[in-house]
Design an enzyme around this catalytic site. Structure first.
Site, PDB file in Angstrom:
ATOM      1  N   HIS A 319       0.825  -1.212   0.000  1.00 21.07           N
ATOM      2  CA  HIS A 319       0.000   0.000   0.000  1.00 21.07           C
ATOM      3  C   HIS A 319       0.860   1.262   0.000  1.00 21.07           C
ATOM      4  O   HIS A 319       2.070   1.231   0.267  1.00 21.07           O
ATOM      5  CB  HIS A 319      -0.950   0.003   1.207  1.00 21.07           C
ATOM      6  CG  HIS A 319      -0.279   0.100   2.543  1.00 21.07           C
ATOM      7  ND1 HIS A 319       0.205   1.272   3.074  1.00 21.07           N
ATOM      8  CD2 HIS A 319       0.005  -0.859   3.468  1.00 21.07           C
ATOM      9  CE1 HIS A 319       0.725   1.058   4.256  1.00 21.07           C
ATOM     10  NE2 HIS A 319       0.629  -0.243   4.523  1.00 21.07           N
ATOM     11  N   CYS A 337       3.953  -4.521   6.406  1.00 21.40           N
ATOM     12  CA  CYS A 337       3.442  -4.242   5.065  1.00 21.40           C
ATOM     13  C   CYS A 337       4.575  -3.794   4.138  1.00 21.40           C
ATOM     14  O   CYS A 337       5.674  -3.456   4.573  1.00 21.40           O
ATOM     15  CB  CYS A 337       2.385  -3.148   5.125  1.00 21.40           C
ATOM     16  SG  CYS A 337       0.831  -3.673   5.909  1.00 21.40           S
TER      17      CYS A 337
END
Length: 390
Positions: A319, A337
């Site tokens: 992301h 992430c």
């Protein structure tokens, strides 16, 4: 003399009468002898009609076709019905059999009414009833991907049952996968209610996959039977694979085997293993233009990020994180992430398909065992061992 002639004439008259009777040519039987019976009067038809399930059968299988057959004759009419509704079927061209073309219902009584004639046109009939099994439980199943979906080359097929399956082999034998390209694959059970199919390597790009789960009537064990058949047909897209070696701080994308794009990234913090981006082959599971992140363990809630592609339900996403721009391409500082700059995140987001593989290496953290999509965490031999059919 006169008396003797009279007696002789009387005797002669009687003899002539007997002679006339014996020589009669009118076709009648001799008086006092019974006529033989004609062949059509009492001889039964040679045609013999049989059926499967048999008359008075109990707990008949619902997915097995009804078959009516005749020997020494030809069928002229077959009806199998329940509740006033006829079962669809077809009479063979030679008239020797009739086979149903639709499944039977659970817990119903069916009635036979079949007729046939033998070679001499003498009729025969078959009448009677049978009943089908009534499951203790009917179990529904779902299949993914859905019809007409376009997915990445790492996408597994998932069949999920609403209740645990005791006879996994019986369930697995009812499943089939056909690919328009050349692809070796195998089913593997991830739990007692989830079985997935993956290929040895990735799916061939731009191929079509057809899945059939013919589960209606299948004995799943413990009194449970399949509720209905399910199927899907979907397309595999171009071959796009993400490759991340976490120490390199770069997310490389290949397209059809060739280098396509490279984006600077920041992965999970190296110094804290629990925050590492884990090793393993993941797939893009979900895409969200905007996502909200919460992690009470690390004291953040309601953090809004853009262009998020989930790769694990363990918590890992690819992301945008413009707030971490200073470290992107230079240091691994995330909570697990893969952080990208906003423009790069948008570019990758737009190019990604659900099912695209994401291959991560270089971390000290192993693949998460609690991830829903973990079919690529196993080598081929280990994956094959998860099949219930040996």
């Amino acid at each position: 003399m006169i008396e003797r002639r009279t007696v002789f004439k009387a005797a002669l008259a009687v003899g002539a009468s007997v002679l006339l009777a014996a020589c009669s040519s009118d076709g009648d039987s001799v008086a006092g002898t019974p006529q033989p019976a004609g062949p059509a009067a009492d001889t039964p038809s040679k045609a013999k009609i049989t059926a499967e399930p048999a008359i008075d059968a109990k707990d008949a299988e619902v997915a097995k076709p009804v078959v009516v057959k005749v020997t020494e004759g030809k069928l002229t009419e077959v009806k199998v019905s329940s509740g006033g509704k006829d079962v669809k079927g077809e009479l063979a061209a030679d008239g020797l059999s009739w086979t149903s073309s639709e499944s039977l219902g659970y817990g119903k009584t069916y009635t036979y009414a079949a007729k046939a004639n033998d070679a001499e046109n003498k009729p025969a009939e078959l009448t009677g009833n049978f009943t089908t099994l009534k499951p203790a439980k009917e179990v529904r199943a779902t299949v993914n991907p859905s019809d007409n979906a376009e997915v990445g080359v790492g996408m597994p097929v998932k069949v999920e049952f609403a209740s645990p399956v005791k006879d996994r082999a019986a369930a697995e034998k009812a499943l089939s996968v056909k690919c328009s390209g050349d692809a070796e694959g195998s089913w593997g059970w991830l739990s007692d209610s989830v079985v997935c199919y993956r290929t040895k390597d990735y799916w061939p790009a731009n191929s079509t996959v057809t899945v059939e789960a013919k589960l209606y009537g299948v004995d799943l064990g413990g009194g449970s039977f399949g509720k209905s058949d399910v199927s899907t047909k979907f397309k595999i897209g171009r071959n796009q694979v993400v490759k991340i070696h976490t120490p390199d701080h770069a997310m490389n994308v290949t397209r059809d085997g060739a280098a396509h794009k490279s984006y600077p990234c920041s992965n999970g913090l190296d110094s804290e293993q629990a925050r590492n981006t884990p090793n393993g082959t993941f797939i893009v599971m979900e895409k969200k233009p905007a996502a909200v992140f919460n992690n009470e363990q690390y004291h953040y809630t309601n953090v809004n990020k853009k262009w998020a592609c989930r790769i694990s339900n363990h918590g890992e996403f690819i992301h945008e994180n413009q707030d971490n721009a200073a470290n992107i391409g230079k240091a691994n500082t995330s909570h697990g992430c893969v952080n990208l700059l906003e423009a790069d995140a948008k570019h990758y987001f737009d190019s990604a398909l659900i099912g695209d593989p994401v291959e991560i290496s270089g971390s000290t953290l192993a693949s998460p065992v609690n991830s829903d999509v973990k079919v690529w965490f196993f080598d081929w031999k280990s994956w094959q061992s998860k099949s219930a059919i040996k």
